[in-house]
Structure formats: structure tokens, C-alpha cells
Design a protein around this motif. Structure first.
Motif, PDB file in Angstrom:
ATOM      1  N   LEU A 118       0.842  -1.201   0.000  1.00 38.22           N
ATOM      2  CA  LEU A 118       0.000   0.000   0.000  1.00 38.22           C
ATOM      3  C   LEU A 118       0.880   1.255   0.000  1.00 38.22           C
ATOM      4  O   LEU A 118       0.634   2.209  -0.723  1.00 38.22           O
ATOM      5  CB  LEU A 118      -0.897  -0.040   1.237  1.00 38.22           C
ATOM      6  N   LYS A 119       1.928   1.220   0.800  1.00 35.08           N
ATOM      7  CA  LYS A 119       2.799   2.393   0.934  1.00 35.08           C
ATOM      8  C   LYS A 119       3.584   2.697  -0.341  1.00 35.08           C
ATOM      9  O   LYS A 119       4.044   3.819  -0.527  1.00 35.08           O
ATOM     10  CB  LYS A 119       3.773   2.201   2.094  1.00 35.08           C
ATOM     11  N   THR A 120       3.770   1.702  -1.178  1.00 36.87           N
ATOM     12  CA  THR A 120       4.607   1.935  -2.359  1.00 36.87           C
ATOM     13  C   THR A 120       3.826   1.861  -3.668  1.00 36.87           C
ATOM     14  O   THR A 120       4.349   2.211  -4.710  1.00 36.87           O
ATOM     15  CB  THR A 120       5.746   0.892  -2.419  1.00 36.87           C
ATOM     16  N   ARG A 121       2.576   1.381  -3.630  1.00 38.76           N
ATOM     17  CA  ARG A 121       1.853   1.179  -4.887  1.00 38.76           C
ATOM     18  C   ARG A 121       0.504   1.865  -4.992  1.00 38.76           C
ATOM     19  O   ARG A 121      -0.020   2.012  -6.098  1.00 38.76           O
ATOM     20  CB  ARG A 121       1.629  -0.315  -5.127  1.00 38.76           C
ATOM     21  N   ALA A 122      -0.088   2.221  -3.869  1.00 41.52           N
ATOM     22  CA  ALA A 122      -1.419   2.844  -3.961  1.00 41.52           C
ATOM     23  C   ALA A 122      -1.246   4.358  -4.083  1.00 41.52           C
ATOM     24  O   ALA A 122      -0.488   4.956  -3.327  1.00 41.52           O
ATOM     25  CB  ALA A 122      -2.240   2.484  -2.732  1.00 41.52           C
ATOM     26  N   MET A 135      -0.511   1.111 -13.422  1.00 40.20           N
ATOM     27  CA  MET A 135       0.872   1.521 -13.624  1.00 40.20           C
ATOM     28  C   MET A 135       1.393   0.911 -14.924  1.00 40.20           C
ATOM     29  O   MET A 135       1.108  -0.248 -15.229  1.00 40.20           O
ATOM     30  CB  MET A 135       1.747   0.994 -12.484  1.00 40.20           C
ATOM     31  N   ALA A 142       9.998  -4.691 -11.841  1.00 37.41           N
ATOM     32  CA  ALA A 142      10.042  -3.224 -11.786  1.00 37.41           C
ATOM     33  C   ALA A 142       8.967  -2.644 -12.675  1.00 37.41           C
ATOM     34  O   ALA A 142       8.541  -3.273 -13.641  1.00 37.41           O
ATOM     35  CB  ALA A 142      11.401  -2.738 -12.239  1.00 37.41           C
ATOM     36  N   TYR A 143       8.523  -1.476 -12.318  1.00 35.66           N
ATOM     37  CA  TYR A 143       7.525  -0.806 -13.150  1.00 35.66           C
ATOM     38  C   TYR A 143       8.208  -0.130 -14.311  1.00 35.66           C
ATOM     39  O   TYR A 143       9.258   0.422 -14.177  1.00 35.66           O
ATOM     40  CB  TYR A 143       6.767   0.238 -12.323  1.00 35.66           C
ATOM     41  N   VAL A 201       4.447   7.528  -4.365  1.00 38.30           N
ATOM     42  CA  VAL A 201       3.303   7.624  -3.461  1.00 38.30           C
ATOM     43  C   VAL A 201       3.753   7.626  -1.997  1.00 38.30           C
ATOM     44  O   VAL A 201       4.807   7.086  -1.656  1.00 38.30           O
ATOM     45  CB  VAL A 201       2.314   6.470  -3.732  1.00 38.30           C
ATOM     46  N   GLY A 239       1.302   7.186   0.845  1.00 35.42           N
ATOM     47  CA  GLY A 239       0.149   6.912   1.709  1.00 35.42           C
ATOM     48  C   GLY A 239       0.509   6.038   2.893  1.00 35.42           C
ATOM     49  O   GLY A 239       1.688   5.778   3.156  1.00 35.42           O
TER      50      GLY A 239
END
Lengths: 159, 271
Positions: free
Chosen positions: A120-124, B249, A158-159, B268, B270
Motif C-alpha cells: 500500500l505504501k509503495t503502490r497505492a 501503472m 520493476a515498473y 506515493v 500513503g
């Protein structure tokens, strides 16, 4: 099992008891319930955080959280999961995020809860702007958060 | 109730009437409407910089829109008076138009829909922008007034961009971005900016067409945006910039298609 899962992006405060009850009520097959609640701190990049504003990407945020939840379901034997993330203006000691996972055995719930928070912290797509006595600033992403998320990767991705 | 007549505001004799909604269920209803007002770039700059002779144009138009929503039944003959629980009017500068984009959302728990209120709010906010700026620019064009989205009530949820297709759940989810205008012109796609990047660029959305891109990859779009000026170049140069298309993404090699919702945003933060 998907009906036991719940994802919400909301400005309203959530009630921990109500959320855990939604997972446990009428169930006798649960051996474990793990909940994580994140709160607004009064110190971060600057020592005097008065409030923060949480911005998100409507639509994409919900999809991202659902995707994270589904990945957790594939990795661990979960009985029901709830992810609630608040948006808008919040003050120190206000709860921001809740992740609750339930399973038959504790390790699944522990690991899944940890995984969901890391992802959540890195993708949302949420962003925090902190308001302090000396001005407002956008919070920068932490390397420690990306490293925490990377430990769940089975191989380089990786994105 | 006369259900046979598709125009519910006409009775069996074809005369205008106010529809009897007393039997309808009270449900939570939301409607979002939009409008835009096209103007000279210099007029837009005056608004953005706040140097306008009549004062803060956007703040005034926002209040005008909210007040107008509350007056809707006095303006539209067969419209029911409603107890609105929320009216939100957003005005954003769009340098690509150039002009102002207006989104109005009205909400209530009641027996009839709120799209007329949202349309009235958007229209009057646009009229107010015109009124405040007409001294410097008489050729402004108010355009694209329409309902974007409607939620709740008998007819269920409705979304401008989903009207023609037989929408599946996934495409419906992809279009749940209430505040975002669906691209309407052929070959058009939208580019959205969020958080710090949005503030740095001073714009939250651009509507572009594929014709402007020799090679429609995301990487090329980024290069073209960076070529706009030194500020754009500086703020889009961040190698941590994330990109999404249709709310997923993607990598910079992604090939942009007509109707795509492209988004650029910072890492991000959050949780």
C-alpha cells in the motif's frame, strides 16, 4: 471468499471494533485476526506537524488496493481482509489507515497484513501534504518503504 | 404514473406537468456536471495570477455556482425543490484549452435526481467567469455543458463515458473517476497530474490528441511535455516519476491510444 473482503477509501473516521466485527461475526473457523492501524504523527520531516492532507487518485486507488488484496489472497490462506484508507485533512493522533486480516493460523494473517501495508505504501496512489508552523510541504517517499516492499518480491520486478 | 410517455414531464394530454415523485424511494443521489469556458491565454493568465480588475474570479464563480444550485427550482419550471446535502463546484485552469474547466457535484438523499442542480451550478459558474472577464475578453466561449455522472435512484448509476458501450464491471470501474472529463474528440486522450507535480505545473489535466504525437509512446509524450518550457522540463525530469494509463501503472514504452487516461505523479506516500 471475496465477499468477506472489503476495500474503502473514505474521509470518515473508521471504527476498529466495527471493522473487526465485520470479519469475525458468526465465524468459528478463524484462528487469528491481525489488525494494523496507522496514525498521524505530530513529527515527521519537520518537528511540528499540525495537520496533513491526503490526496489520492480517485478510481485508481481503489483498484490498486483491490489488486494488493487479491495478491495477498493468492499468497496466504486468508479468511477475510479489510483495507480502509482515509483521505482529506487529518490531525495528529487521527487514524489514517486500517488493515485487518484473518486466517486459520496466525502466520498467514501476520504476514499478509505486513505485506499489504508494505505494498500500500509503495503502490497505492496516495500523497501526503503536511502542514506545519513553518509551512506546508509534500512528504517525500522513503527508501526504507521501497526496501520493505521489495522483500516480498519473488524476483526482480520493476515498473 | 404515466410510464408510457418517454417524456415524463408531459401528461397524457401532452401538457407540461411536475412529475409526482411521492411514491419514489428516498435514496442517496449524486450528479456531476461539467462546463468549460475557452478564452485568450492572456485572460487565463490574469485569472491565475489574480490580477483581475474584478477580483478573484474563480472564488467568485465557485460561490455563484453553489448559490445557483440552490435556486434551480426557481429557474427550471418543472424541477422539484430539493434539500441539497452537498454542492461542490471546482474550477481549474487548463492552459491547453486555454480556459477554465468547471465541475459541479450535487448530492442529496431524496426522491428525485440532482443533475439539473449540477448543470445549473456549472452553467452559472461559467456565466460568472464570463461576466467577470468580459471587460478584457469578449470572445470567450462557454462550451461542453453536460452531465458526466449520475448515481442513485431508479435508473441506477450512469456515466457519460459509458453510455454507448455495454459496459462490463471492469470498464465501469475504470471510469469511476467522477471528477474527470471523458475525452470526447476523436484521437483525444487526457493527461492528469497529481499532488506536488500538479502544484508545480499549475495544471491538473490536459486534453491532447494523438495527432500531436509523432510516436505515441509515453516516453515521447513526456519528452514533448518537457519541451513546453523550462518549468515543465524541470518538474518532469524527476526520474522517480510514476506513470499510469487507465489507472494501471505502466512502463514508458506504453503506446498511447485514443481515449486513454494518462497520469503522471510523484512516488506515493500513503499509509
Amino acid at each position: 471468499m471475496y465477499s468477506r473482503n472489503h476495500v474503502s477509501v473514505q474521509s470518515e473516521v473508521f471504527d476498529l471494533n466495527q471493522e473487526t466485527q465485520a470479519l469475525t461475526q458468526g465465524r468459528s473457523d478463524l484462528g487469528a485476526l491481525v489488525t494494523f492501524t496507522g496514525y498521524v504523527r505530530d513529527f515527521n520531516e519537520r518537528p511540528d506537524v499540525q495537520a496533513l492532507t491526503l490526496e489520492h487518485y480517485p478510481g485508481m486507488t481503489e483498484q490498486a488496493l483491490k489488486a494488493i488484496l487479491q495478491e495477498a489472497e493468492q499468497r496466504w490462506a486468508l479468511k477475510g481482509t479489510r483495507i480502509i484508507h482515509r483521505i482529506g485533512r487529518m490531525e495528529p493522533s487521527d487514524p489514517i489507515v486500517l488493515v485487518a486480516t484473518s486466517s486459520a493460523h496466525r502466520q498467514d494473517a501476520f504476514d499478509a497484513c505486513n505485506f499489504i501495508m508494505d505494498y500500500l505504501k509503495t503502490r497505492a496512489p496516495f500523497w501526503k501534504k503536511e502542514h506545519t508552523l513553518t509551512g506546508d510541504y509534500w512528504v517525500s517517499a522513503r527508501t526504507s518503504d521501497s526496501q520493505a516492499a521489495e522483500r516480498w518480491l519473488p524476483r526482480a520486478e520493476a515498473y | 404514473m404515466n410510464t408510457a410517455n418517454p417524456l415524463s414531464h408531459l401528461n397524457t394530454r401532452g401538457e407540461a406537468r411536475m412529475v409526482d415523485v411521492s411514491e419514489k424511494q428516498i435514496t442517496s443521489r449524486t450528479a456531476t456536471a461539467c462546463a468549460s469556458i475557452k478564452m485568450q491565454p492572456t485572460t487565463l493568465n490574469l485569472i491565475i495570477e489574480g490580477g483581475h480588475p474584478k477580483g478573484d474570479v474563480l472564488a467568485t464563480a465557485r460561490i455563484a455556482g453553489i448559490m445557483a444550485a440552490k435556486k434551480t427550482p426557481e429557474l427550471i419550471p418543472l424541477c422539484h425543490p430539493l434539500m441539497l446535502s452537498k454542492v461542490e463546484v471546482d474550477l481549474t485552469a487548463d492552459e491547453s484549452l486555454p480556459g477554465i474547466l468547471i465541475h459541479a457535484t450535487c448530492k442529496l438523499a431524496g426522491q428525485t435526481g440532482v443533475e439539473m442542480e449540477a448543470l445549473t451550478a456549472a452553467s452559472v459558474a461559467a456565466l460568472t467567469v464570463y461576466d467577470m472577464c468580459k471587460a478584457v475578453d469578449k470572445r470567450m466561449i462557454i462550451q461542453g455543458i453536460r452531465v458526466l455522472e449520475k448515481k442513485g435512484g431508479k435508473s441506477g448509476d450512469w456515466d457519460f463515458s459509458n453510455e454507448e458501450e455495454n459496459s462490463t464491471t471492469t470498464s465501469k470501474q475504470a471510469n469511476q473517476t467522477a471528477a474527470m472529463t471523458p475525452p470526447t474528440v476523436e484521437n483525444q486522450f487526457s493527461v492528469h497530474f497529481f499532488a506536488e507535480l500538479r502544484e508545480q505545473l499549475g495544471v491538473d489535466k490536459l486534453l491532447l490528441t494523438l495527432d500531436d504525437l509523432p510516436n505515441p509512446s509515453l516516453a515521447d509524450l513526456l519528452t514533448q511535455l518537457r519541451n513546453r518550457d523550462t518549468q515543465w522540463d524541470k518538474h518532469l525530469a524527476n526520474h522517480n516519476l510514476l506513470m499510469a494509463v487507465n489507472q494501471q501503472m505502466v512502463k514508458p514504452s506504453y503506446q498511447i491510444k485514443a481515449g486513454d487516461e494518462v497520469a503522471f505523479f510523484p512516488p506515493v506516500t500513503g499509509g
